[in-house]
Design an enzyme around this catalytic site. Sequence first.
Site, PDB file in Angstrom:
ATOM      1  N   HIS A  70       7.133 -53.801 -38.655  1.00 31.39           N
ATOM      2  CA  HIS A  70       5.906 -53.724 -38.717  1.00 31.39           C
ATOM      3  C   HIS A  70       5.204 -52.976 -40.047  1.00 31.39           C
ATOM      4  O   HIS A  70       3.919 -52.811 -40.111  1.00 31.39           O
ATOM      5  CB  HIS A  70       5.186 -53.317 -37.310  1.00 31.39           C
ATOM      6  CG  HIS A  70       5.260 -54.166 -36.472  1.00 31.39           C
ATOM      7  ND1 HIS A  70       4.512 -55.197 -36.117  1.00 31.39           N
ATOM      8  CD2 HIS A  70       6.387 -54.284 -35.249  1.00 31.39           C
ATOM      9  CE1 HIS A  70       5.063 -55.640 -34.905  1.00 31.39           C
ATOM     10  NE2 HIS A  70       5.764 -55.173 -34.255  1.00 31.39           N
ATOM     11  N   LYS A  96     -10.810 -50.270 -37.995  1.00 30.33           N
ATOM     12  CA  LYS A  96      -9.474 -50.068 -37.897  1.00 30.33           C
ATOM     13  C   LYS A  96      -8.764 -48.550 -37.958  1.00 30.33           C
ATOM     14  O   LYS A  96      -9.910 -47.858 -38.118  1.00 30.33           O
ATOM     15  CB  LYS A  96      -8.655 -50.905 -39.071  1.00 30.33           C
ATOM     16  CG  LYS A  96      -9.149 -50.545 -40.356  1.00 30.33           C
ATOM     17  CD  LYS A  96      -8.835 -51.419 -41.582  1.00 30.33           C
ATOM     18  CE  LYS A  96      -9.135 -52.782 -41.737  1.00 30.33           C
ATOM     19  NZ  LYS A  96      -8.609 -53.863 -41.668  1.00 30.33           N
ATOM     20  N   ARG A  97      -7.555 -48.154 -37.636  1.00 32.15           N
ATOM     21  CA  ARG A  97      -7.254 -46.807 -37.894  1.00 32.15           C
ATOM     22  C   ARG A  97      -7.646 -46.434 -39.243  1.00 32.15           C
ATOM     23  O   ARG A  97      -7.638 -47.117 -40.347  1.00 32.15           O
ATOM     24  CB  ARG A  97      -5.769 -46.810 -37.793  1.00 32.15           C
ATOM     25  CG  ARG A  97      -5.064 -46.886 -36.342  1.00 32.15           C
ATOM     26  CD  ARG A  97      -5.813 -46.215 -35.300  1.00 32.15           C
ATOM     27  NE  ARG A  97      -5.053 -44.739 -35.574  1.00 32.15           N
ATOM     28  CZ  ARG A  97      -4.826 -43.851 -34.588  1.00 32.15           C
ATOM     29  NH1 ARG A  97      -4.534 -44.343 -33.274  1.00 32.15           N
ATOM     30  NH2 ARG A  97      -4.620 -42.474 -34.995  1.00 32.15           N
ATOM     31  N   LYS A 156      -5.382 -48.180 -46.141  1.00 31.07           N
ATOM     32  CA  LYS A 156      -6.605 -49.104 -45.516  1.00 31.07           C
ATOM     33  C   LYS A 156      -7.695 -48.918 -46.549  1.00 31.07           C
ATOM     34  O   LYS A 156      -8.709 -49.560 -46.372  1.00 31.07           O
ATOM     35  CB  LYS A 156      -6.894 -48.999 -44.068  1.00 31.07           C
ATOM     36  CG  LYS A 156      -5.556 -49.397 -43.482  1.00 31.07           C
ATOM     37  CD  LYS A 156      -5.963 -49.011 -41.725  1.00 31.07           C
ATOM     38  CE  LYS A 156      -4.724 -49.310 -41.013  1.00 31.07           C
ATOM     39  NZ  LYS A 156      -4.258 -50.624 -40.702  1.00 31.07           N
ATOM     40  N   THR A 183      -4.499 -57.493 -37.955  1.00 31.76           N
ATOM     41  CA  THR A 183      -4.897 -58.709 -36.977  1.00 31.76           C
ATOM     42  C   THR A 183      -6.257 -58.595 -36.835  1.00 31.76           C
ATOM     43  O   THR A 183      -6.824 -59.655 -36.385  1.00 31.76           O
ATOM     44  CB  THR A 183      -3.956 -58.487 -35.750  1.00 31.76           C
ATOM     45  OG1 THR A 183      -3.958 -57.044 -35.255  1.00 31.76           O
ATOM     46  CG2 THR A 183      -2.599 -58.844 -35.922  1.00 31.76           C
ATOM     47  N   LYS A 212      -9.269 -61.781 -36.142  1.00 29.41           N
ATOM     48  CA  LYS A 212     -10.311 -61.839 -35.094  1.00 29.41           C
ATOM     49  C   LYS A 212     -11.572 -62.058 -35.795  1.00 29.41           C
ATOM     50  O   LYS A 212     -12.573 -62.842 -35.265  1.00 29.41           O
ATOM     51  CB  LYS A 212     -10.432 -60.509 -34.276  1.00 29.41           C
ATOM     52  CG  LYS A 212      -8.962 -60.430 -33.386  1.00 29.41           C
ATOM     53  CD  LYS A 212      -8.786 -58.866 -32.967  1.00 29.41           C
ATOM     54  CE  LYS A 212      -7.449 -58.765 -32.716  1.00 29.41           C
ATOM     55  NZ  LYS A 212      -6.985 -57.185 -32.570  1.00 29.41           N
TER      56      LYS A 212
HETATM   57  C1  26Q Z   1       6.525 -43.281 -36.917  1.00 31.58           C
HETATM   58  C2  26Q Z   1       7.410 -42.229 -37.048  1.00 31.58           C
HETATM   59  C3  26Q Z   1       8.167 -41.784 -35.678  1.00 31.58           C
HETATM   60  C4  26Q Z   1       7.547 -42.578 -34.709  1.00 31.58           C
HETATM   61  C5  26Q Z   1       6.664 -43.453 -34.739  1.00 31.58           C
HETATM   62  C6  26Q Z   1       6.099 -43.781 -35.870  1.00 31.58           C
HETATM   63  C7  26Q Z   1       5.235 -44.873 -35.775  1.00 31.58           C
HETATM   64  C8  26Q Z   1       4.261 -45.041 -34.755  1.00 31.58           C
HETATM   65  C9  26Q Z   1       3.500 -46.287 -34.897  1.00 31.58           C
HETATM   66  C10 26Q Z   1       5.270 -45.907 -36.900  1.00 31.58           C
HETATM   67  C11 26Q Z   1       4.178 -46.866 -36.775  1.00 31.58           C
HETATM   68  C12 26Q Z   1       3.495 -47.051 -35.693  1.00 31.58           C
HETATM   69  C13 26Q Z   1       2.490 -48.350 -35.639  1.00 31.58           C
HETATM   70  C14 26Q Z   1       2.329 -49.296 -36.565  1.00 31.58           C
HETATM   71  C15 26Q Z   1       1.401 -50.378 -36.486  1.00 31.58           C
HETATM   72  O1  26Q Z   1       0.411 -50.317 -35.765  1.00 31.58           O
HETATM   73  N1  26Q Z   1       1.683 -51.246 -37.213  1.00 31.58           N
HETATM   74  C16 26Q Z   1       0.609 -52.324 -37.860  1.00 31.58           C
HETATM   75  O2  26Q Z   1       1.347 -53.622 -36.861  1.00 31.58           O
HETATM   76  C17 26Q Z   1       0.432 -54.635 -36.937  1.00 31.58           C
HETATM   77  C18 26Q Z   1       1.012 -55.622 -35.986  1.00 31.58           C
HETATM   78  O3  26Q Z   1       2.269 -56.125 -36.606  1.00 31.58           O
HETATM   79  C19 26Q Z   1       0.122 -55.134 -38.313  1.00 31.58           C
HETATM   80  O4  26Q Z   1      -0.812 -56.171 -38.192  1.00 31.58           O
HETATM   81  C20 26Q Z   1      -0.400 -54.121 -39.262  1.00 31.58           C
HETATM   82  O5  26Q Z   1      -0.482 -54.396 -40.594  1.00 31.58           O
HETATM   83  C21 26Q Z   1       0.639 -52.664 -38.933  1.00 31.58           C
HETATM   84  O6  26Q Z   1      -0.059 -51.577 -39.770  1.00 31.58           O
END
Ligand code: 26Q
Length: 838
Positions: free
Chosen positions: A376, A569-570, A575, A680, A684
């Site tokens: 992702h 969004k976050r 972003k 996503t 929406k």
């Molecule tokens: C990183 C390092 C160690 C532990 C965890 C993490 C970590 C945690 C959460 C890395 C990434 C996330 C979350 C990522 C995320 O939400 N990505 C989003 O996923 C969506 C669904 O596919 C996409 O639409 C977004 O573009 C993407 O940013």
Amino acid sequence: MSTVVADGVPAKIPPVASPVDEDPVKIASNISYHAHYSPHFSPFKFEPEQAFYATAESVRDRLIQQWNETYFHYHKLDPKQTYYLSMEYLQGRALTNAIGNLNVQGGYADALNKLGHELEEVVEQEKDAALGNGGLGRLASCFLDSMATLNLPAWGYGLRYRYGLFKQRIGKDGQEESAEDWLEKFSPWEIVRHDIVFPIRFFGQVEVQPNGARKWVGGEVLQALAYDVPIPGYKTKNTNSLRLWEAKAVSEDINLFEFNDGQYETAAILHSRAQQICAVLYPGDATENGKLLRLKQQFFLCSASLQDIILRFKERKVGKGTRSWSEFPDKVAVQLNDTHPTLAIPELMRLLMDDEELGWDEAWEVTTKTIAYTNHTVLPEALEKWSQAVMWKLLPRHMEIIQEIDKRFIEMVKSTSPDLEHKLSSLCILDNNPQKPVVRMANLCVVSSHSVNGVAQLHSDILKAELFVDYVSIWPTKFQNKTNGITPRRWLKFCSPELSQIITKWLKTDEWVTNLDLLVNLRKFADNEELQAEWKSAKLANKKRLAQYILRVTGVDIDPNSLFDIQVKRIHEYKRQLLNILGVIYKYKKLKEMSDEERKNTTPRTVMIGGKAFATYTNAKRIVKLVNDVGAVVNTDPQVNNYLKVVFVPNYNVSVAEMLIPGSELSQHISTAGMEASGTSNMKFALNGCLIIGTLDGANVEIREEIGEQNFFLFGATADQVPKLRTEREKGLFKADPRFEEAKKFIRSGAFGSYDYNPLLDSLEGDTGYGRGDYFLVGHDFPGYMEAQTKVDEAYKDSKRWTKMSILSTAGSGKFSSDRTISQYAKEIWNIKDCPVP
Ligand code: 26Q
């Protein structure tokens, strides 16, 4: 007789316990049954809160019936089943969704009326289940909805965090976080399964048995206890499960001797350690302790889920003689939602070899055929790397297995792709750099999965061309694309009933709810004046509802006739909320310089920005503060505030999104190209007839293709231009647009208060030593962004044209149903078929 009171009057409805039909009188009696005989509050009180719990329990009765039938049906037919492993689920509220999917809206609304309540008010009592952070977690929840709706035998596995995503408040210094206890009272949707418990080991050592077999022993043993949440499909009996694990200590794990001796903490140390595991989502990982806890959480999810899956595989062999382990991949597909559940790989290998006594080759074959991985993100800081030392300490047997996987992979490359030998140091799993030896989780996933997919076409192309390029030459067919999607139930039918009714009326069917491609038939009515009038009035109603909400939560009065422009969004530098607010600041300055007459010719706009910043992400928090400071100045400036307002929407979550998105007209998806894997919320918004201003990034590319380029406000560098632009920036070859300089200078002048914004603004300069020198190319894209915004203002002045574009956005959104995405996963990765409950 019921003594449930509404407005002090006992409802004259006798309680019935059995799940009931569509008759509102019987539904009301079932609700009052729950208020009475499964009470959670003192009697004689039936305020909206009590009504919510009783209603939820009444609905749950219906779900439980279908749920049990679904389980038995799957058990009997024993189809291949998918298990979705995810550290995050962003379920939001469940009541509207459950009532809507069961198609009993009218009955429940009338029943609650009889009990003196409004359904709309009652559903608002529910707290969001926010066991996730952002896109990846909400995607998991949309997928669960689609899997049930498509009658697919597919389950979710996750963790039952006590505190999910934090609550955000805005104070004088910007964002403040506080814990959000979604289980403060209780959740009516989860059912604890006291019979489903598995041991989970941490630490300890590996013992060699007399026969040479290896066994993980010693250390600490906790228990994983299952809590199940029903996942109803839309207008189908199939009701799947989301199984959330909670950590518990073994009951004997209290040392009575120590306890009686007054050493309370040490006496119950394992109880307290167990509590830590599911206490919070993404505990801070700056300390060694924090890192260890996160790794424990990940392993806890993987081990409990796999033990459960293996047990079910064994149970379902009943009456079929002995089943060979080679059949496991014909019955089980495991999808890893990013690398967070990577430990499922060595854990499956361990369970198969050490417990089930399979040899390496057989276990490896089963594992690789079972596991698939979704990536992702390509952001380097989000690619998980775990310290080898921490992993050896916590999971010694798994590290042996990972070492062996790595060794065999290296041998394989040397013998089959000798031309890649010089790439092995980056391709292999263990990075043995003596400074900081780590395990690269993404590499472990790619090597051990039969399928690796990205989440939008551009993202999947980038994975193949960059991040995983050398693996592609080893396994050319392993890499796939599965463009994300969203559930049209929650994100259109339920959150915008007015617009949904109009769509159904014009399409003369409501089949679009499960076949979203049908929306394309709206295209031929896009110019129809009658549809346009209805469309505009539904959008206006949604805008008014949103305006009331904004007034309530922020005190800012916004004009429903202004253009509603939303970015939620976050908060992240990539972003580029900073690009948005810099544009607003420039516009504000120009509005102030205009004459009254000139101002009257501008398009009035309300800019709403919302989202949470990770608690330790300083620059993201500065952006939140800036948006709030700009709002405070602009909204109280009588010269300008009829033409521009700026609102920071606090505590963005799923329920807030359900309020904002239907009322939006323009939304911003303006990440630096190549950095947003998919997005996503863009889907929406488009589905709700909202136009997009955006870059060619993530799923924007495909949305623009589907809805037509004339209906999309495009700007900015493309992904393939980005590396060169960054290099030029570093070399000092970038020449800033004077408008960009003016906006920054205006902030530095103190126009928005005395907070020190210099560090944030310096991150946009090439040469100050702060950050990475406008790594996100805000400066480069600023002029294109401003021009695109001017086009937006022009287009909005022509209401017919705008409404047509809005209709065409909805009409072109069919591709972005998560039903389409999940059908592709089912066919092209999982090889599972639907299994409808008769
Ligand atoms: C990183 C390092 C160690 C532990 C965890 C993490 C970590 C945690 C959460 C890395 C990434 C996330 C979350 C990522 C995320 O939400 N990505 C989003 O996923 C969506 C669904 O596919 C996409 O639409 C977004 O573009 C993407 O940013």
